[in-house]
Enzyme design. Structure first.
Site, PDB file in Angstrom:
ATOM      1  N   LYS A 192      31.160  24.315  48.841  1.00 17.33           N
ATOM      2  CA  LYS A 192      32.416  25.040  49.052  1.00 17.33           C
ATOM      3  C   LYS A 192      33.152  24.558  50.297  1.00 17.33           C
ATOM      4  O   LYS A 192      34.362  24.739  50.400  1.00 17.33           O
ATOM      5  CB  LYS A 192      32.114  26.538  49.250  1.00 17.33           C
ATOM      6  CG  LYS A 192      31.380  27.195  48.100  1.00 17.33           C
ATOM      7  CD  LYS A 192      32.347  27.653  47.048  1.00 17.33           C
ATOM      8  CE  LYS A 192      31.669  28.594  46.063  1.00 17.33           C
ATOM      9  NZ  LYS A 192      32.637  29.150  45.121  1.00 17.33           N
ATOM     10  N   GLU A 241      38.773  28.021  42.116  1.00 14.49           N
ATOM     11  CA  GLU A 241      38.638  29.479  41.928  1.00 14.49           C
ATOM     12  C   GLU A 241      39.941  30.137  42.381  1.00 14.49           C
ATOM     13  O   GLU A 241      40.406  29.893  43.485  1.00 14.49           O
ATOM     14  CB  GLU A 241      37.452  30.034  42.736  1.00 14.49           C
ATOM     15  CG  GLU A 241      36.097  29.608  42.177  1.00 14.49           C
ATOM     16  CD  GLU A 241      34.910  30.252  42.903  1.00 14.49           C
ATOM     17  OE1 GLU A 241      35.092  30.791  44.011  1.00 14.49           O
ATOM     18  OE2 GLU A 241      33.805  30.209  42.333  1.00 14.49           O
ATOM     19  N   GLU A 257      41.907  33.013  43.878  1.00 16.50           N
ATOM     20  CA  GLU A 257      41.574  34.152  44.729  1.00 16.50           C
ATOM     21  C   GLU A 257      42.811  34.635  45.480  1.00 16.50           C
ATOM     22  O   GLU A 257      43.805  33.923  45.594  1.00 16.50           O
ATOM     23  CB  GLU A 257      40.491  33.765  45.750  1.00 16.50           C
ATOM     24  CG  GLU A 257      39.242  33.171  45.102  1.00 16.50           C
ATOM     25  CD  GLU A 257      38.037  33.129  46.028  1.00 16.50           C
ATOM     26  OE1 GLU A 257      38.089  33.772  47.097  1.00 16.50           O
ATOM     27  OE2 GLU A 257      37.053  32.461  45.671  1.00 16.50           O
ATOM     28  N   GLU A 279      33.574  29.751  34.329  1.00 16.78           N
ATOM     29  CA  GLU A 279      33.621  30.821  33.329  1.00 16.78           C
ATOM     30  C   GLU A 279      34.271  30.343  32.032  1.00 16.78           C
ATOM     31  O   GLU A 279      33.750  30.582  30.947  1.00 16.78           O
ATOM     32  CB  GLU A 279      34.448  32.004  33.855  1.00 16.78           C
ATOM     33  CG  GLU A 279      33.735  32.877  34.850  1.00 16.78           C
ATOM     34  CD  GLU A 279      34.679  33.924  35.432  1.00 16.78           C
ATOM     35  OE1 GLU A 279      34.967  34.918  34.758  1.00 16.78           O
ATOM     36  OE2 GLU A 279      35.131  33.729  36.573  1.00 16.78           O
ATOM     37  N   HIS A 285      34.063  38.728  37.098  1.00 11.08           N
ATOM     38  CA  HIS A 285      33.628  37.379  37.484  1.00 11.08           C
ATOM     39  C   HIS A 285      32.130  37.379  37.777  1.00 11.08           C
ATOM     40  O   HIS A 285      31.395  36.504  37.297  1.00 11.08           O
ATOM     41  CB  HIS A 285      34.424  36.918  38.710  1.00 11.08           C
ATOM     42  CG  HIS A 285      33.941  35.621  39.300  1.00 11.08           C
ATOM     43  ND1 HIS A 285      34.123  34.410  38.662  1.00 11.08           N
ATOM     44  CD2 HIS A 285      33.279  35.350  40.453  1.00 11.08           C
ATOM     45  CE1 HIS A 285      33.582  33.442  39.415  1.00 11.08           C
ATOM     46  NE2 HIS A 285      33.066  33.992  40.502  1.00 11.08           N
ATOM     47  N   THR A 312      39.420  24.262  51.107  1.00  7.58           N
ATOM     48  CA  THR A 312      39.944  25.520  50.565  1.00  7.58           C
ATOM     49  C   THR A 312      41.454  25.456  50.748  1.00  7.58           C
ATOM     50  O   THR A 312      41.921  25.214  51.864  1.00  7.58           O
ATOM     51  CB  THR A 312      39.387  26.736  51.334  1.00  7.58           C
ATOM     52  OG1 THR A 312      37.958  26.690  51.290  1.00  7.58           O
ATOM     53  CG2 THR A 312      39.872  28.049  50.735  1.00  7.58           C
ATOM     54  N   THR A 315      36.827  35.098  43.164  1.00  4.84           N
ATOM     55  CA  THR A 315      37.569  34.770  41.946  1.00  4.84           C
ATOM     56  C   THR A 315      38.086  36.020  41.249  1.00  4.84           C
ATOM     57  O   THR A 315      37.337  36.971  41.040  1.00  4.84           O
ATOM     58  CB  THR A 315      36.648  34.006  40.974  1.00  4.84           C
ATOM     59  OG1 THR A 315      36.051  32.929  41.692  1.00  4.84           O
ATOM     60  CG2 THR A 315      37.411  33.475  39.789  1.00  4.84           C
ATOM     61  N   ARG A 339      21.531  34.284  34.596  1.00  5.96           N
ATOM     62  CA  ARG A 339      20.505  35.316  34.344  1.00  5.96           C
ATOM     63  C   ARG A 339      20.971  36.172  33.178  1.00  5.96           C
ATOM     64  O   ARG A 339      21.437  37.302  33.369  1.00  5.96           O
ATOM     65  CB  ARG A 339      20.330  36.224  35.582  1.00  5.96           C
ATOM     66  CG  ARG A 339      19.849  35.539  36.839  1.00  5.96           C
ATOM     67  CD  ARG A 339      19.819  36.515  38.007  1.00  5.96           C
ATOM     68  NE  ARG A 339      21.126  37.118  38.247  1.00  5.96           N
ATOM     69  CZ  ARG A 339      22.086  36.568  38.996  1.00  5.96           C
ATOM     70  NH1 ARG A 339      21.881  35.409  39.588  1.00  5.96           N
ATOM     71  NH2 ARG A 339      23.243  37.168  39.144  1.00  5.96           N
ATOM     72  N   ARG A 369      30.276  22.559  41.393  1.00  5.75           N
ATOM     73  CA  ARG A 369      29.245  23.389  40.750  1.00  5.75           C
ATOM     74  C   ARG A 369      27.868  22.735  40.716  1.00  5.75           C
ATOM     75  O   ARG A 369      26.853  23.442  40.761  1.00  5.75           O
ATOM     76  CB  ARG A 369      29.677  23.733  39.314  1.00  5.75           C
ATOM     77  CG  ARG A 369      30.990  24.495  39.218  1.00  5.75           C
ATOM     78  CD  ARG A 369      30.956  25.784  39.984  1.00  5.75           C
ATOM     79  NE  ARG A 369      32.195  26.548  39.797  1.00  5.75           N
ATOM     80  CZ  ARG A 369      32.530  27.597  40.538  1.00  5.75           C
ATOM     81  NH1 ARG A 369      31.727  28.022  41.503  1.00  5.75           N
ATOM     82  NH2 ARG A 369      33.657  28.226  40.322  1.00  5.75           N
ATOM     83  N   ASP A 376      39.527  28.393  46.140  1.00  5.17           N
ATOM     84  CA  ASP A 376      38.205  28.074  46.690  1.00  5.17           C
ATOM     85  C   ASP A 376      37.596  26.962  45.833  1.00  5.17           C
ATOM     86  O   ASP A 376      36.819  27.209  44.913  1.00  5.17           O
ATOM     87  CB  ASP A 376      37.342  29.347  46.655  1.00  5.17           C
ATOM     88  CG  ASP A 376      35.917  29.095  47.099  1.00  5.17           C
ATOM     89  OD1 ASP A 376      35.678  28.128  47.829  1.00  5.17           O
ATOM     90  OD2 ASP A 376      35.030  29.889  46.703  1.00  5.17           O
ATOM     91  N   ASP A 389      34.399  34.689  52.404  1.00  6.49           N
ATOM     92  CA  ASP A 389      34.783  34.761  50.991  1.00  6.49           C
ATOM     93  C   ASP A 389      33.941  35.813  50.275  1.00  6.49           C
ATOM     94  O   ASP A 389      32.708  35.734  50.276  1.00  6.49           O
ATOM     95  CB  ASP A 389      34.588  33.384  50.342  1.00  6.49           C
ATOM     96  CG  ASP A 389      35.284  33.295  48.998  1.00  6.49           C
ATOM     97  OD1 ASP A 389      36.187  34.121  48.733  1.00  6.49           O
ATOM     98  OD2 ASP A 389      34.931  32.401  48.204  1.00  6.49           O
ATOM     99  N   GLN A 421      26.465  23.091  44.135  1.00  6.75           N
ATOM    100  CA  GLN A 421      26.191  24.530  44.335  1.00  6.75           C
ATOM    101  C   GLN A 421      24.881  24.943  43.652  1.00  6.75           C
ATOM    102  O   GLN A 421      24.058  25.652  44.228  1.00  6.75           O
ATOM    103  CB  GLN A 421      27.365  25.338  43.776  1.00  6.75           C
ATOM    104  CG  GLN A 421      27.307  26.830  44.071  1.00  6.75           C
ATOM    105  CD  GLN A 421      28.545  27.577  43.549  1.00  6.75           C
ATOM    106  OE1 GLN A 421      29.457  26.970  42.994  1.00  6.75           O
ATOM    107  NE2 GLN A 421      28.568  28.878  43.732  1.00  6.75           N
TER     108      GLN A 421
HETATM  109 CA    CA Z   1      34.948  32.010  45.849  1.00  3.45          CA
END
Ligand code: CA
Length: 443
Positions: A264, A210, A212, A385, A145, A268, A371, A154, A248, A244, A138, A251
């Site tokens: 993840k 996500e 994709e 997002e 994204h 999928t 994504t 960050r 979170r 995907d 992936d 993650q």
């Molecule tokens: Ca992904």
């Protein structure tokens, strides 16, 4: 070859299968995507081609001699239970088969074949994974994204210094890839919020999707023999949609220092029909334009053909339907729509980079784009997002609110290509519903 327009793309072609001539169908005669299906009354999986609301059964076509002008090896590949063998034969073989199928299905076909022997209604079939997927990788190819997500973690330094030099990726899990329609169990795992001193184990409370685009490897490369950018697309069989699913909270706690793992690998979802690169030829466009000041791609990732025609204009959408919306028969709510053309890296660049160290890619391997998001809010391809890491909620037409997915929510992805002067080509559905967790213990 994959990018040339030929007689199979002719927008005036019509099929003797009436549903393939409807304006809004995903599967007109100009598309002819490959997949694997099992008729409801059978135990055997077989290769099929989507045409309108029907599936053309390739093994049955071989049986009645409709493909006998094709090479023997290609006919044998058409009778296999998965697409790997056909994928391995490369784009020239797939193109010869596409040309023959286009002729067979045309309204003016000589001696139209016996429908009942070679067609299956899509509603009477179970759609399976198109290939045995040996490996799944992936990518993270949308700079929008990557920037949006980077900002959440960050704020001062959203994009890491390597981003504009190489297509970032992680190795995904192939065993938990499922076809559209498979229910998704909410995963359990370790989570730790910043307020908690130690992690706990339980159901993810931040389940996300996500949007994709994936692509299947056709002919592979030998270990130690990288694929060059000049013929990279000859190694791509076709594209599908990929969801995907992402937990979170799991993650956030696990991803440093080696990247996503259990957040993840629980599931999928992919769309079952593989739209060949040849079918997408009318929708090719320039690769995403780098802004002034961005470094040019290093030579091994760069070619004039890739710059001029490396992009693919595909609209991808995500839709949500809650259990409550389903009960009252409401249409799904559209969460986003974005263009695949906006990806910072092209499919050819992702493939070339993947093999650049000598890593061998094999027929049926799946690579996904990451994504698909653009700059505007309504294009963002995941809830992380859209809800700014769960801090803002969205409202559904029922008045229900969501920051992440709740049990019973159904996510559907759609993808389609539209271009003046050509038939619309669609990807079919990529759908999954989050199962109700029977017990809340461990939350
Ligand atoms: Ca992904």
């Amino acid at each position: 070859m994959n990018r040339s327009i030929n007689s199979t793309h002719n927008p005036s072609l019509r099929s003797w299968i009436e549903s393939a001539n409807q304006k809004d169908t995903d599967f007109p005669i100009q598309n002819l995507p490959f997949g694997v299906f099992r008729p409801r009354n059978s135990n055997n999986s077989r290769i099929g081609v989507a045409i309108g609301d029907r599936i053309l059964d390739l093994a049955a076509c071989c049986q009645v001699g409709l493909l006998q002008e094709l090479p023997q090896e290609l006919q044998i590949a058409c009778t296999a239970p998965k697409l790997n063998q056909l994928m391995a034969m490369g784009s020239r073989a797939a193109s010869a088969l596409r040309d023959r199928l286009s002729q067979l299905l045309r309204a003016d076909a000589q001696n139209p074949p016996l429908e009942s022997k070679i067609l299956c209604s899509m509603s009477e079939a179970e759609l399976l994974l198109p290939a045995d997927i040996g490996d799944y990788t992936d990518f993270y190819a949308s700079i929008f994204h990557a920037t949006n997500v980077g900002k959440l973690f960050r704020p001062d330094n959203p994009l890491l210094p390597n981003y504009k030099y190489l297509p970032i990726a992680y190795h995904g899990r192939a065993s938990s890839i499922v076809p559209s329609g498979t229910a998704i169990a909410r995963p359990k795992g370790q989570r730790k919020s910043s307020q908690e001193p130690i992690p706990s184990f339980g159901f993810s409370q931040s389940l996300d999707y996500e949007v994709e685009v994936g692509f299947f490897i056709g002919s592979g490369n030998q270990l130690g023999h990288p694929i060059s950018i000049d013929n990279a697309e000859e190694h791509i069989f076709g594209l599908c949609l990929v969801n995907d699913w992402s937990a979170r909270d799991i993650q956030a706690w696990e991803y440093q220092p080696l990247g996503p793992f259990l957040s993840k690998s629980f599931a999928t979802t992919i769309s079952p029909w593989v739209v060949t690169l040849e079918a997408l030829a009318p929708f090719r466009c320039q690769a995403f334009g780098r802004v002034e000041g961005d470094p040019p791609p290093l030579p091994y990732l760069s070619s004039s053909l890739n710059t001029e025609l490396g992009g693919i204009e595909i609209a991808v959408e995500a839709l949500l339907r809650s259990e409550q919306m389903r009960v009252v028969g409401m249409q799904p709510f559209r969460l986003s729509c974005a263009s695949f053309q906006s990806m910072y890296w092209t499919v050819a660049q992702m493939l070339v980079h993947h093999s650049s160290n000598g890593c061998n890619l094999r027929p049926g391997d799946l690579l996904a784009s990451g994504t698909v998001s653009e700059a505007e809010a309504e294009t963002q391809g995941c809830l992380l997002e859209i809800t700014q890491r769960g801090s803002k909620s969205i409202q559904l037409p029922t008045g229900e609110v969501r920051s992440y997915l709740v049990d019973g929510d159904e996510i559907e992805l759609r993808g389609y290509c539209e271009q003046e002067g050509y038939a619309r080509v669609g990807f079919g559905e990529c759908r999954g519903t989050v199962l109700s967790t029977s017990t809340k213990s461990g939350v």
